[in-house]
Every structure is written in structure tokens, then in C-alpha cells.
Scaffold this motif. Sequence first.
Motif: not given
Length: 155
Positions: A90-97, A19-26, A10-16
Motif C-alpha cells: 500500500k505504501f509502495f503504490a504511493r511511492r511517487q508521494n 526526512m524532517d520535511d513535512p512532505r516526508m512525515a507520513e 538493494i533498492n534506492i530512491g531519491r526522496i522529494v
Amino acid sequence: MAAAWHLAQINIGRIVAPMDDPRMAEFAAALTEINALAESSPGFVWRLKDTGGDATSIQAFPDPLILVNMSVWTNVELLKHYVYRSVHGKFFARRQNWFEKSETAHLALWWIPAGHVPTVAEAKERLALLDERGPSERAFTFREPFHAPTEGSTS
């Protein structure tokens, strides 16, 4: 002979943002590709998904911004390869985004009998156990992995 044990995670994370926000688009745009990559990767057994094919609508915690990801693999090495050395890395390395830094355990690994499908409740218990007691044979991390149980034991 088939493996007696599989590795659950299991891995969890609080998104910034939602999901429909432009910051989450990529991040949102990559989910289908990354999930398909997981499912076609050596060692993959199962993953948690909703009717949309991912797990973003599964609310496992009171905070709706906490996303949950669960999967089952044949062993630690193949899961680790997918996480860090595939396109996923490559996506994991950018998780702080897309994810806030966590102050508590956000990943837990544990062994399950082959064929068992872990529940979200079971996975949350493993995260809590890791937070409370640190790595053990019941809940561990990539940094401190434990071997699969021997025949006749339970995880």
C-alpha cells in the motif's frame, strides 16, 4: 537441509525532501511499522539498519536525498509477497508521494551464499551492473528473475 543461497536486494530512491520535511512525515511515521513487518515476514533473513533502527541516516551516495534499503530473503517469491502483497504494498503504490522517478536502476536482486551479509559497496556494484548490462544472474529484477545458483557455483 538448509538453503545454500539467499536472495539479497538493494533498492534506492531519491526522496522529494529531507526526512524532517513535512512532505516526508507520513513516510517517516510508517518506517517502524513497515520495518517490523519485514522482519516478521516469512523468508526474511536480514536488513540494513542504522542505530535508529532504519537506514535513513546511511549515506551510500553523494546525494544526501538518496535513501538506500537493503535486505536478505530466502527466495524471490517471499520477498515479492512482502513488497507487493503486504501492508508494504500500500505504501509502495504511493511511492511517487515521497520519491522522485528514477532514470537508472533503483532495484537489484542477486543470490548470495547463505550466511553472507552484503555490503553497501557490493550492492551498489550490482545496481551499476544492472544499469550497464541489464538483467543477468549477477544482478536481476522481479520482472526478470534468475534461479539460485547450483551447488558449487558462485553468484
